[in-house]
Design an enzyme around this catalytic site. Structure first.
Site, PDB file in Angstrom:
ATOM      1  N   TYR A 133       0.848  -1.207   0.000  1.00 24.92           N
ATOM      2  CA  TYR A 133       0.000   0.000   0.000  1.00 24.92           C
ATOM      3  C   TYR A 133       0.879   1.250   0.000  1.00 24.92           C
ATOM      4  O   TYR A 133       0.688   2.172  -0.800  1.00 24.92           O
ATOM      5  CB  TYR A 133      -0.891  -0.036   1.249  1.00 24.92           C
TER       6      TYR A 133
ATOM      7  N   LYS B   5       1.205   4.211  -2.889  1.00 30.21           N
ATOM      8  CA  LYS B   5       0.858   5.619  -2.621  1.00 30.21           C
ATOM      9  C   LYS B   5       2.071   6.529  -2.832  1.00 30.21           C
ATOM     10  O   LYS B   5       1.924   7.669  -3.275  1.00 30.21           O
ATOM     11  CB  LYS B   5       0.299   5.763  -1.202  1.00 30.21           C
TER      12      LYS B   5
HETATM   13  N1  LIG Z   1      -9.343   5.144   5.144  1.00 32.34           N
HETATM   14  C1  LIG Z   1      -8.189   5.726   5.394  1.00 32.34           C
HETATM   15  O1  LIG Z   1      -7.719   5.768   6.536  1.00 32.34           O
HETATM   16  C2  LIG Z   1      -7.443   6.400   4.274  1.00 32.34           C
HETATM   17  C3  LIG Z   1      -6.338   7.204   4.610  1.00 32.34           C
HETATM   18  C4  LIG Z   1      -5.636   7.830   3.601  1.00 32.34           C
HETATM   19  C5  LIG Z   1      -5.993   7.644   2.292  1.00 32.34           C
HETATM   20  N2  LIG Z   1      -7.044   6.848   1.987  1.00 32.34           N
HETATM   21  C6  LIG Z   1      -7.350   6.659   0.568  1.00 32.34           C
HETATM   22  O2  LIG Z   1      -8.592   7.260   0.269  1.00 32.34           O
HETATM   23  C7  LIG Z   1      -9.241   6.555  -0.790  1.00 32.34           C
HETATM   24  C8  LIG Z   1     -10.640   6.166  -0.358  1.00 32.34           C
HETATM   25  O3  LIG Z   1     -10.547   5.456   0.858  1.00 32.34           O
HETATM   26  P1  LIG Z   1     -11.810   5.037   1.755  1.00 32.34           P
HETATM   27  O4  LIG Z   1     -11.311   5.014   3.123  1.00 32.34           O
HETATM   28  O5  LIG Z   1     -13.002   5.834   1.381  1.00 32.34           O
HETATM   29  O6  LIG Z   1     -11.958   3.519   1.224  1.00 32.34           O
HETATM   30  P2  LIG Z   1     -13.237   2.557   1.173  1.00 32.34           P
HETATM   31  O7  LIG Z   1     -14.205   2.952   2.175  1.00 32.34           O
HETATM   32  O8  LIG Z   1     -12.681   1.163   1.199  1.00 32.34           O
HETATM   33  O9  LIG Z   1     -13.822   2.853  -0.283  1.00 32.34           O
HETATM   34  C9  LIG Z   1     -13.054   2.550  -1.418  1.00 32.34           C
HETATM   35  C10 LIG Z   1     -13.856   2.843  -2.669  1.00 32.34           C
HETATM   36  O10 LIG Z   1     -13.019   2.517  -3.795  1.00 32.34           O
HETATM   37  C11 LIG Z   1     -13.734   1.633  -4.664  1.00 32.34           C
HETATM   38  N3  LIG Z   1     -12.786   0.786  -5.380  1.00 32.34           N
HETATM   39  C12 LIG Z   1     -11.888  -0.096  -4.880  1.00 32.34           C
HETATM   40  N4  LIG Z   1     -11.234  -0.705  -5.874  1.00 32.34           N
HETATM   41  C13 LIG Z   1     -11.728  -0.190  -7.042  1.00 32.34           C
HETATM   42  C14 LIG Z   1     -11.474  -0.423  -8.408  1.00 32.34           C
HETATM   43  N5  LIG Z   1     -10.576  -1.337  -8.835  1.00 32.34           N
HETATM   44  N6  LIG Z   1     -12.143   0.300  -9.335  1.00 32.34           N
HETATM   45  C15 LIG Z   1     -13.069   1.210  -8.954  1.00 32.34           C
HETATM   46  N7  LIG Z   1     -13.372   1.467  -7.661  1.00 32.34           N
HETATM   47  C16 LIG Z   1     -12.706   0.763  -6.724  1.00 32.34           C
HETATM   48  C17 LIG Z   1     -14.679   0.867  -3.734  1.00 32.34           C
HETATM   49  O11 LIG Z   1     -15.814   0.372  -4.415  1.00 32.34           O
HETATM   50  P3  LIG Z   1     -15.894  -1.087  -5.085  1.00 32.34           P
HETATM   51  O12 LIG Z   1     -15.245  -2.042  -4.134  1.00 32.34           O
HETATM   52  O13 LIG Z   1     -17.363  -1.298  -5.279  1.00 32.34           O
HETATM   53  O14 LIG Z   1     -15.168  -0.955  -6.378  1.00 32.34           O
HETATM   54  C18 LIG Z   1     -15.103   1.984  -2.777  1.00 32.34           C
HETATM   55  O15 LIG Z   1     -16.145   2.746  -3.354  1.00 32.34           O
HETATM   56  C19 LIG Z   1      -8.329   5.362  -1.107  1.00 32.34           C
HETATM   57  O16 LIG Z   1      -7.515   5.657  -2.204  1.00 32.34           O
HETATM   58  C20 LIG Z   1      -7.504   5.221   0.157  1.00 32.34           C
HETATM   59  O17 LIG Z   1      -6.257   4.604  -0.096  1.00 32.34           O
HETATM   60  C21 LIG Z   1      -7.788   6.232   2.954  1.00 32.34           C
END
Ligand SMILES: NC(=O)c1ccc[n+]([C@@H]2O[C@H](COP(=O)([O-])OP(=O)(O)OC[C@H]3O[C@@H](n4cnc5c(N)ncnc54)[C@H](OP(=O)(O)O)[C@@H]3O)[C@@H](O)[C@H]2O)c1
Length: 270
Positions: free
Chosen positions: A158, A162
């Site tokens: 991961y 990133k």
């Molecule tokens: N949560 C954290 O602590 C955190 C911190 C820093 C950065 N981020 C980043 O922020 C972003 C969103 O995170 P989140 O926490 O909202 O994650 P989440 O709740 O797991 O949601 C992820 C979203 O991405 C979609 N997705 C995953 N793989 C995909 C693919 N191959 N094609 C299209 N859509 C896809 C999922 O839908 P489907 O599975 O239906 O495709 C879901 O809608 C990510 O890039 C994550 O790395 C998160």
């Protein structure tokens, strides 16, 4: 003319909050993810609030789905001048010791994370940035992570993906300087979202600690002392889309704190 934003991973968490927030600015939002049901929920919420939205199946690892997603609403998008804002938010996060990323799970987690978290955004940019440059306007926001700036144990794939996205964005933004097509980075620490709930569940399974205690531990890991909310990320994305900043990296640390790497006046007001 009403502009169009494409938000990937708009079915839940950060992406859903971003889609709802951008719709409030009067933007028509193409809500994209693999699970159509989840993006329908987001699009329905936007429609119920009087906005414009479409739900589309799009897998960031499969470029064939990009054109299918656009074609589905092609005329409505073209009438609005094409995709003006691209929010590369979709991402995955799995964990394993760095030497066992392949062996423990049966798949190469390095390849899997790079395919989704780096090549996905890159390919979407390659699909939509040329049109933006031709039109002379565009906003691209890449949702990276604090994991694009530092390391975390058991998250080598991961973190590597990133870091790749951060490095790529910095180079692309440097090349875009002077054009009205901008590319910026949002780097949140732990966010109050389903992805973090999965992290909590994994730690609970491994350690037997209560979920509330693990959640509290992750919140305290954030420099701001609490989990970042999806809404505050959405506010930053909306601000970057509405402004002229290019090559900006906004680090969200929790407790509504953020560290923009250029200390522009406008960021103090957030
Ligand atoms: N949560 C954290 O602590 C955190 C911190 C820093 C950065 N981020 C980043 O922020 C972003 C969103 O995170 P989140 O926490 O909202 O994650 P989440 O709740 O797991 O949601 C992820 C979203 O991405 C979609 N997705 C995953 N793989 C995909 C693919 N191959 N094609 C299209 N859509 C896809 C999922 O839908 P489907 O599975 O239906 O495709 C879901 O809608 C990510 O890039 C994550 O790395 C998160």
């Amino acid at each position: 003319m009403q502009r169009v934003a494409l938000v990937t991973g708009a079915g839940r968490g950060i992406g859903a909050a971003v889609a709802l927030r951008l719709a409030r600015t009067g933007t028509a939002v193409l809500c994209a993810a693999r699970s159509l049901e989840s993006v329908h929920d987001t699009a329905d919420a936007i429609l119920a609030a009087g906005g414009t939205a479409w739900a589309v199946h799009l897998d960031v690892t499969d470029p064939l789905t990009f054109d299918d997603a656009i074609a589905e609403h092609g005329e409505a998008i073209e009438r609005r001048g094409g995709i003006a804002w691209l929010i590369n938010n979709a991402g995955i996060a799995e964990t394993a010791p760095f030497l066992r990323h392949g062996r423990e799970t049966g798949v190469d987690l390095y390849e899997k994370h790079l395919r989704t978290n780096f090549h996905g955004p890159r390919r979407l940019i390659e699909r939509f940035a040329p049109e933006m440059l031709e039109r002379g306007h565009g906003r691209i926001i890449n949702v990276a992570s604090s994991a694009g700036l530092r390391g975390y144990p058991y998250a080598a794939a991961y973190v590597a993906s990133k870091h790749a996205l951060v490095g790529y964005t910095r180079c692309a933004a440097a090349e875009l300087a002077g054009k009205d097509v901008t590319m910026n980075l949002v780097c949140p620490h732990y966010v109050d979202s389903p992805m973090t709930e999965q992290t909590v569940a994994r730690i609970v399974k491994k350690t037997g600690r209560p979920a509330a205690e693990v959640r509290e531990f992750l919140a305290k890991e954030n420099p701001g002392g609490s989990l970042v909310s999806c809404e505050e990320i959405a506010d930053v994305v909306a601000r970057l889309c509405g402004g002229d900043d290019n090559g900006m990296l906004v680090e969200l640390i929790g407790g509504r704190g953020l560290i923009p790497d250029a200390q522009a006046e406008q960021w103090r007001a957030l």
